[in-house]
Motif scaffolding. Structure first.
Motif, PDB file in Angstrom:
ATOM      1  N   UNK A   1      30.497  68.695  23.049  1.00 19.82           N
ATOM      2  CA  UNK A   1      30.825  69.939  22.330  1.00 19.82           C
ATOM      3  C   UNK A   1      29.626  70.459  21.557  1.00 19.82           C
ATOM      4  N   UNK A   2      29.662  71.743  21.285  1.00 18.88           N
ATOM      5  CA  UNK A   2      28.617  72.375  20.477  1.00 18.88           C
ATOM      6  C   UNK A   2      29.269  73.436  19.614  1.00 18.88           C
ATOM      7  N   UNK A   3      29.158  73.281  18.308  1.00 19.21           N
ATOM      8  CA  UNK A   3      29.739  74.263  17.384  1.00 19.21           C
ATOM      9  C   UNK A   3      28.625  75.214  16.961  1.00 19.21           C
ATOM     10  N   UNK A   4      28.740  76.478  17.328  1.00 19.35           N
ATOM     11  CA  UNK A   4      27.621  77.388  17.079  1.00 19.35           C
ATOM     12  C   UNK A   4      27.671  78.041  15.703  1.00 19.35           C
ATOM     13  N   UNK A   5      28.814  77.988  15.049  1.00 22.19           N
ATOM     14  CA  UNK A   5      28.882  78.646  13.741  1.00 22.19           C
ATOM     15  C   UNK A   5      29.827  77.857  12.832  1.00 22.19           C
ATOM     16  N   UNK A   6      29.897  78.270  11.594  1.00 23.01           N
ATOM     17  CA  UNK A   6      30.675  77.523  10.606  1.00 23.01           C
ATOM     18  C   UNK A   6      32.147  77.960  10.652  1.00 23.01           C
ATOM     19  N   UNK A   7      33.075  77.083  10.252  1.00 22.28           N
ATOM     20  CA  UNK A   7      34.505  77.428  10.294  1.00 22.28           C
ATOM     21  C   UNK A   7      34.841  78.683   9.498  1.00 22.28           C
ATOM     22  N   UNK A   8      34.085  78.913   8.417  1.00 19.86           N
ATOM     23  CA  UNK A   8      34.354  80.082   7.573  1.00 19.86           C
ATOM     24  C   UNK A   8      34.213  81.386   8.363  1.00 19.86           C
ATOM     25  N   UNK A   9      33.370  81.363   9.400  1.00 18.73           N
ATOM     26  CA  UNK A   9      33.134  82.579  10.183  1.00 18.73           C
ATOM     27  C   UNK A   9      34.152  82.753  11.295  1.00 18.73           C
ATOM     28  N   UNK A  10      35.000  81.756  11.507  1.00 20.05           N
ATOM     29  CA  UNK A  10      35.933  81.793  12.639  1.00 20.05           C
ATOM     30  C   UNK A  10      37.299  82.319  12.207  1.00 20.05           C
ATOM     31  N   UNK A  11      37.893  83.101  13.093  1.00 19.14           N
ATOM     32  CA  UNK A  11      39.234  83.601  12.797  1.00 19.14           C
ATOM     33  C   UNK A  11      40.319  82.661  13.332  1.00 19.14           C
ATOM     34  N   UNK A  12      39.898  81.627  14.054  1.00 18.57           N
ATOM     35  CA  UNK A  12      40.831  80.605  14.546  1.00 18.57           C
ATOM     36  C   UNK A  12      40.413  79.262  13.953  1.00 18.57           C
TER      37      UNK A  12
END
Lengths: 372, 412
Positions: A342-353
């Motif tokens: 897996x690769x997380x490209x951004x922080x959870x705060x920026x995600x709407x899910x």
């Protein structure tokens, strides 16, 4: 006495030195040093060549031995016509075609032209090396065979392999199996025949082998023209489903590489947790949060320790208008292992899910993905 | 004594002496023969330790060189008759095979045991994820109990890794772009940082202090400027450091710094994250380094002024005098001194009124690639699809730099 060629080179050396001095005096700025170095380098090169030229008297044989130009081997007529000019002409035509069509044609033509030049040059040189035609052929072979043999062998094998691969790709899956068995059996039979009948001459064996090779290449070309059979693409597993789907068939279910695992995700009948990889410390914890470095691909191993098949799904966020990033393992059988990168490209705060690890489409239980 | 030697021999002796004396430097922060933690001592001590192997290898080398020199001078061609030619000497050949084998086995057995000892992680009481990229290191601390100190939210920092002294810390090393190698010579050996893979390395420092290192796998243009440090603090100070890192963001009150916050949002926040920073409408300011950088990451600057270096620990954030004092501080004073961080106004007990190396940071903001070579020419990014490798020259005005410095000085 200095020859004309030597005088020319000595003159070039002197001009280069004087130019370097004048350049250094008159030109300022960052280019001045480069210019002076370039001109001095030219002076050194010209001086070196001039020295060699003076030493060998400009390779002017008649100056050392009058009349030798009429009797030496180089004065003889070439022993035969050469086919390389024709090859070079084809290559030049290819260059022109390639320049206006496809770069690959240009590159192939360039290789053909260079090869023709080298072959032609060495042939012309070797034919004038001595009066003995056999010796001339030998020295040509010494120079070019180490190049020619590997290149020709590679091209020949490449054509065979390419032809065979086209045949296998155009034949149906079932026919391909039988074809493979048949060709293997034929090859084995041929080898047995050669081994039993030792009287078979080299030419016979070479002829049969060449015929077989031509057959493979010929059928391969025909197959390539016909095109490959329809190859069914394996659909990706449906990550947000708990049912085994078509995409799960044929997918690897055991980790191929467990070295360097970032975390092991464990599913038991009572818990769903992460254990950090490469850490057997006293504080070895069943984590329900997993901190993952941003934009760094990490690998997870999924241990399904339940009696039911399960799928590990990583929901890696929905950012802006882009689709939600979801990755998953195939369905992992009971007491089986799965592997997920897996690769997380951004922080959870920026995600709407939510960003989390979960089991197929079930949002709970989950392991929260943290991306600092 | 040298005066009695012929000139050539004297020159050779001087050269050898120079090499030997070079090993006597007292101020060598990356000296592998001065271990400062249990793991480095494991490498250094014992039968398979580097010290003894170095001596053993030295003795073998000396014997081989002596024999070669003896043969060179003894059998030099002086016009003498060719000596009697012989072939084969079974006893000598067997001896010359067995002796090196015994030496190698003697070295190998304890060395393998040491490798297994160093790979253990049973006693590691804290874990830090270490991620390398061109040309700096990022450290993130997951939520955990780190050597008795609770970390309640993930912490991310760069350049220098802060750990509790006396605690074995498990590093989990990876990379975002190319292969790097993490090495703090006084605390442990090297470990490659490989993209997509996780490499473990245990790290422990006996005493509070700063221990420096260097990327040891060539990783591109500024490989030589990819440095790192481990800062060991006593337990209380480490708890203070953790609490400080977890503190909520506070907006600046100073007018210049407030303008700097705006400049940061418009100029820097494309790549650099400051946790808690919000836009005027209250929405969080979120960096998108993946849209601008090959590595997809830039240093998190939330608590920049708690660090002593920046730009891959290449340049000092504190003045030379403060650095000298901090690096040479006795271990019992080190932690308190480090926690003071970068200051402009003299805190109680500080020897120097100003510790901020403004010149370096100002120059960096003025023209970063001028200080540290990076692939950041905007006209030459076709090979990376328009992404930078490092920080480009942002073309900031002096007024903008003033504002940014005022703002960044409050990030501690």
């Amino acid at each position: 006495m200095l020859t004309t060629g030597s005088k020319l080179l000595i003159g070039a050396t002197v001009v280069s030195v004087i130019s370097a001095i004048l350049f250094g005096i008159t030109v300022d700025g960052p280019g001045a040093t480069v210019g002076v170095i370039g001109l001095l380098s030219a002076a050194v090169a010209f001086g070196l060549i001039a020295g060699i030229n003076v030493y060998v008297r400009d390779s002017n044989a008649p100056a050392m031995e009058p009349g030798v130009e009429h009797t030496c081997a180089a004065a003889r007529q070439p022993s035969g016509a050469s086919g390389w000019p024709a090859v070079a002409a084809v290559g030049v035509a290819g260059l022109a075609i390639g320049a206006v069509s496809r770069p690959v044609v240009f590159l192939v033509a360039l290789v053909v032209v260079l090869a023709a030049i080298v072959e032609w040059m060495v042939q012309a040189w070797s034919e004038r090396a001595s009066d003995d035609t056999g010796y001339n052929a030998t020295i040509r072979g010494r120079l070019l065979h180490p190049l020619e043999f590997p290149v020709l062998a590679t091209l020949g094998l490449g054509a065979l392999i390419y032809g065979f691969s086209r045949i296998m790709l155009s034949a149906s899956k079932d026919a391909g199996r039988w074809l493979f068995i048949a060709i293997g059996a034929l090859f084995l039979a041929g080898a047995v025949v050669v081994a039993i009948y030792r009287g078979a001459g080299k030419r016979t064996i070479a002829g049969v082998s060449a015929l077989a090779a031509f057959a493979v290449v010929g059928v391969g070309v025909a197959s390539a023209v016909q095109g490959q059979r329809d190859i069914e693409a394996h659909p990706a597993p449906s990550c947000l489903s708990n049912e085994e789907g078509e995409g799960d068939h044929g997918a690897p279910k055991a980790p191929s590489d467990t070295a360097g695992v970032y975390a092991t995700i464990v599913l038991t009948d009572s818990d769903f947790y992460a254990v950090l990889g490469n850490w057997n410390g006293p504080d070895k914890i069943a984590y329900h949060q997993l901190s993952v470095p941003r934009n760094a691909r990490v690998s997870l191993v999924f241990l399904n320790q339940t009696s039911e098949p399960a799928r590990l799904t990583a929901r890696l966020g929905k950012f802006g208008d882009a689709a939600e990033s979801v990755e998953c393992t195939a369905m992992v059988e009971a007491d089986g292992e799965g592997y997920l990168s897996i690769k997380a490209v951004n922080v959870p705060l920026a995600s709407t899910e939510p960003m989390q690890l979960q089991l197929g489409g079930e949002e709970a239980p989950a392991i929260e993905i943290q991306v600092p | 004594m040298l005066a009695h030697l012929p000139r050539r021999r004297a020159a050779a002796a001087l050269a050898i002496l120079g090499f030997l004396v070079a090993g006597c430097a007292k101020n060598a922060p990356q000296d592998i023969f001065r271990p400062a933690g249990s793991n480095a001592r494991e490498i250094d001590d014992g039968l398979g330790g580097q010290k003894y192997i170095f001596i053993l290898a030295g003795v073998v080398a000396a014997i081989v060189i002596a024999v070669v020199l003896f043969i060179i001078f003894k059998f030099k061609d002086r016009g003498q008759d060719i000596p009697e030619q012989t072939h084969g000497n079974p006893m000598l050949e067997i001896g010359m095979t067995i002796l090196p084998a015994i030496i190698l086995i003697t070295v190998a057995i304890p060395t393998v045991a040491k490798i297994f000892n160093l790979a253990k992680s049973d006693d590691a009481a804290c874990v830090v994820n270490v991620t390398g990229q061109q040309w700096w290191w990022e450290y993130d601390y997951p939520v955990q109990n780190c050597g008795g100190i609770e970390i309640t939210q993930p912490i991310v920092t760069s350049g220098e890794m802060v750990i509790p002294a006396g605690v074995n810390v498990q590093l989990r090393i990876t990379s975002r772009d190319v292969i790097h190698s993490y090495w703090i010579p006084r605390l442990n050996g090297k470990r490659d940082a490989v993209p997509g893979s996780l490499q473990p390395l245990r790290m422990q420092a006996d005493q509070p202090g700063i221990y420096t290192g260097q990327c040891t796998e060539f990783c591109g243009l500024s490989h030589a400027r990819m440095r790192q440090a481990v800062v060991a603090l006593d337990s209380d100070s480490f708890a203070t450091w953790v609490a400080n890192q977890e503190e909520a963001y506070t907006s600046p009150t100073d007018a210049l710094a407030l303008e700097g916050e705006g400049q940061f949002i418009s100029q820097c926040a494309r790549c650099h994250q400051i946790n808690g920073l919000t836009n005027s409408d209250g929405t969080p300011v979120l960096a998108n380094p993946e849209q601008n950088l090959v590595s997809g990451a830039a240093p998190n600057l939330t608590n920049l002024m708690t660090r002593t270096g920046f730009a891959g620990f290449t340049f000092d954030l504190i003045t030379d005098a403060c650095r000298e004092k901090l690096w040479n501080a006795p271990s019992e004073e080190f932690s308190a001194l480090y926690l003071q961080g970068v200051w402009m106004d003299s805190p109680a007990g500080a020897e120097y009124p100003v510790c901020f190396n403004e010149t370096a940071l100002r120059e960096w903001l003025r023209n970063a690639p001028g200080m540290k070579p990076m692939f950041v020419d905007p006209n030459n990014l076709s090979s990376t699809g328009g992404l930078y490798r490092g920080m480009p020259n942002l073309g900031l005005t002096e007024a903008q730099i003033d504002q940014l410095i005022a703002y960044l000085l409050e990030r501690k």
